[in-house]
Design an enzyme around this catalytic site. Structure first.
Site, PDB file in Angstrom:
ATOM      1  CE  LYS A  69      -4.407  -1.638   1.499  1.00 49.08           C
ATOM      2  NZ  LYS A  69      -5.583  -1.524   2.329  1.00 49.08           N
ATOM      3  CE  LYS A 106      -6.698  -7.205  -1.625  1.00 52.41           C
ATOM      4  NZ  LYS A 106      -7.038  -6.959  -0.230  1.00 52.41           N
ATOM      5  CE  LYS A 139     -13.879  -2.393   1.208  1.00 53.78           C
ATOM      6  NZ  LYS A 139     -12.771  -2.816   2.075  1.00 53.78           N
TER       7      LYS A 139
HETATM    8  N1  AQP Z   1      -9.857  -9.963  -3.197  1.00 53.57           N
HETATM    9  C1  AQP Z   1     -10.209 -10.561  -2.069  1.00 53.57           C
HETATM   10  N2  AQP Z   1     -10.429 -11.888  -2.036  1.00 53.57           N
HETATM   11  C2  AQP Z   1     -10.798 -12.508  -0.887  1.00 53.57           C
HETATM   12  N3  AQP Z   1     -10.990 -11.844   0.280  1.00 53.57           N
HETATM   13  C3  AQP Z   1     -10.797 -10.514   0.285  1.00 53.57           C
HETATM   14  N4  AQP Z   1     -10.905  -9.577   1.236  1.00 53.57           N
HETATM   15  C4  AQP Z   1     -10.602  -8.370   0.727  1.00 53.57           C
HETATM   16  N5  AQP Z   1     -10.285  -8.477  -0.564  1.00 53.57           N
HETATM   17  C5  AQP Z   1     -10.389  -9.797  -0.877  1.00 53.57           C
HETATM   18  C6  AQP Z   1     -11.320  -9.871   2.611  1.00 53.57           C
HETATM   19  O1  AQP Z   1     -12.403  -9.010   2.924  1.00 53.57           O
HETATM   20  C7  AQP Z   1     -12.353  -8.698   4.302  1.00 53.57           C
HETATM   21  C8  AQP Z   1     -12.498  -7.222   4.478  1.00 53.57           C
HETATM   22  O2  AQP Z   1     -11.435  -6.545   3.851  1.00 53.57           O
HETATM   23  P1  AQP Z   1     -11.147  -5.048   4.249  1.00 53.57           P
HETATM   24  O3  AQP Z   1     -12.349  -4.247   4.019  1.00 53.57           O
HETATM   25  O4  AQP Z   1     -10.623  -4.989   5.618  1.00 53.57           O
HETATM   26  O5  AQP Z   1     -10.039  -4.505   3.344  1.00 53.57           O
HETATM   27  P2  AQP Z   1      -8.980  -5.029   2.393  1.00 53.57           P
HETATM   28  O6  AQP Z   1      -8.552  -6.415   2.680  1.00 53.57           O
HETATM   29  O7  AQP Z   1      -7.883  -4.063   2.363  1.00 53.57           O
HETATM   30  O8  AQP Z   1      -9.880  -5.010   1.128  1.00 53.57           O
HETATM   31  P3  AQP Z   1      -9.815  -4.217  -0.156  1.00 53.57           P
HETATM   32  O9  AQP Z   1     -11.163  -4.267  -0.696  1.00 53.57           O
HETATM   33  O10 AQP Z   1      -8.733  -4.766  -0.981  1.00 53.57           O
HETATM   34  O11 AQP Z   1      -9.528  -2.709   0.212  1.00 53.57           O
HETATM   35  P4  AQP Z   1      -8.368  -1.779  -0.267  1.00 53.57           P
HETATM   36  O12 AQP Z   1      -8.540  -1.600  -1.726  1.00 53.57           O
HETATM   37  O13 AQP Z   1      -8.612  -0.524   0.501  1.00 53.57           O
HETATM   38  O14 AQP Z   1      -7.086  -2.458   0.080  1.00 53.57           O
HETATM   39  C9  AQP Z   1     -11.024  -9.232   4.849  1.00 53.57           C
HETATM   40  O15 AQP Z   1     -11.270 -10.446   5.536  1.00 53.57           O
HETATM   41  C10 AQP Z   1     -10.228  -9.500   3.613  1.00 53.57           C
HETATM   42  O16 AQP Z   1      -9.331 -10.575   3.800  1.00 53.57           O
END
Ligand code: AQP
Length: 336
Positions: free
Chosen positions: A115, A198, A201
């Site tokens: 990040k 991955k 969001k």
């Molecule tokens: N691509 C993914 N595949 C499987 N699981 C996923 N999770 C996130 N992306 C995937 C799981 O969703 C839960 C919540 O995630 P989060 O909201 O805490 O944030 P994150 O993991 O940082 O998700 P994002 O969507 O990828 O956000 P950004 O773009 O801000 O980094 C967790 O259990 C995560 O494992």
């Protein structure tokens, strides 16, 4: 303190629109686990602000995650559904864990490296210490199990190290060593535009992800446009593993349909992507649209949604506060 054996904590950030990765990697599993475990599900807004969030929309995004939990099938009466910043004990314990965790441990976190990228001097201190807050989220409830996607595995290992070190340093067994629950076929859903990235969001392309708020038409269109290679679908798992976009779509299909990926490969192996994409589009829209409709209904009823969040806050504080008090005593902090 009473020994807990089956308690879950997991959270989702209100940092954007929830996508299929969040659903298949996390929320869908929460729904089945609620039958077996005592569950705490949290909208982790303090994690979200480790990167810039627009104050005008953060509150709405927070409600949206709560609505997604309920719309996906989490029962707010049976489980504790709450917002992280409403329970100050998380941040209080996180400070203590900042004093337990070692710089070397945090320096190894790959999510921070990904990040922060080349910008590591300019990102927030909060982004660096994110995993100590996550450890506090879990351990303030003495949670024994944590359902997460594959991407959070390293943070959970750090949580286990923190629990272990605290227990050793203070000669206590207060903290359980929580187990990750990385469940289902789709533990790491990849971007629809790039099978090596991955689904997330923060990806600038809307076509990289299916959002829980997408309409049926949008879901079908995004799957039709998903990147694939020019060959027919692989007819065995070994070949599929070498074709990132193919394995991603096959995995999504398997997870949505509660099948094993091998079963999907035996059905579609050797066929053209066009037919498979039609079927996957239909499947995804039939599974996700009811959630989207229910989410929108819940979001119209702010009064109800807020009452759930407030009830959750009270239930969460009832558990978290005595644990924090006990920890303060163990450390020797002045209690009057
Ligand atoms: N691509 C993914 N595949 C499987 N699981 C996923 N999770 C996130 N992306 C995937 C799981 O969703 C839960 C919540 O995630 P989060 O909201 O805490 O944030 P994150 O993991 O940082 O998700 P994002 O969507 O990828 O956000 P950004 O773009 O801000 O980094 C967790 O259990 C995560 O494992």
């Amino acid at each position: 303190m009473e020994k807990i054996t089956k308690r879950i904590l997991s959270g989702v950030q209100p940092s954007g629109d929830l996508h299929l990765g969040n659903y298949l990697g996390a929320i869908k599993n929460f729904v089945s686990l609620q039958k077996e475990f005592e569950c705490f599900f949290c909208v982790v807004d303090l994690h979200a602000i480790t990167v810039w969030q627009d104050p005008k929309i953060l509150k709405q995004k927070t409600r949206e995650v709560a609505a997604a939990f309920i719309a996906s099938g989490i029962d707010p009466d049976k489980n504790t559904l709450f917002v992280q910043s409403q329970v100050p004990q998380h941040a209080q314990l996180a400070w203590i864990f900042n004093c337990v965790a070692r710089m070397g441990w945090l320096n190894r976190m790959t999510q921070f490296k990904d990040k922060a990228g080349k910008n590591s001097e300019n990102v927030s201190v909060g982004l660096f210490s994110y995993p100590t807050l996550m450890a506090a989220d879990i351990l303030i409830y003495l949670a024994t199990h944590v359902p997460v996607g594959e991407d959070q595995k390293q943070h959970l290992e750090l949580t286990r190290d923190i629990a272990q070190k605290f227990n050793n340093d203070f000669n206590t067994d207060i903290f359980p060593i929580p187990e990750p629950l990385i469940l289902g076929e789709a533990t790491r859903v990849m971007s629809l535009r790039d099978g090596l990235k991955k689904m997330s969001k923060s990806d600038p392309s809307d076509y990289s992800r299916i959002m829980l708020s997408d309409s049926e038409e949008e879901i079908i269109k995004k799957i039709k446009k998903a990147k694939t290679d020019p060959m027919p679908l692989p007819d065995n798992l070994e070949d599929a593993k070498n074709r990132p976009e193919a394995i991603n779509l096959l995995t999504i299909y398997a997870a949505l349909n509660d099948q094993e990926i091998g079963t999907v490969i035996s059905e579609y192996g050797g066929k053209e992507f066009s037919q498979f994409k039609n079927d996957l589009g239909e499947l995804a829209s039939s599974k996700l649209s009811p959630i989207s409709v229910e989410m929108n209904k819940l979001l119209q009823d702010e009064k109800y949604l807020d009452s759930v969040i407030i009830k959750g806050k009270e239930r969460a504080i009832n558990i978290a506060d005595p644990v924090l008090n006990k920890i303060y005593q163990i450390i020797g902090l002045f209690r009057g």
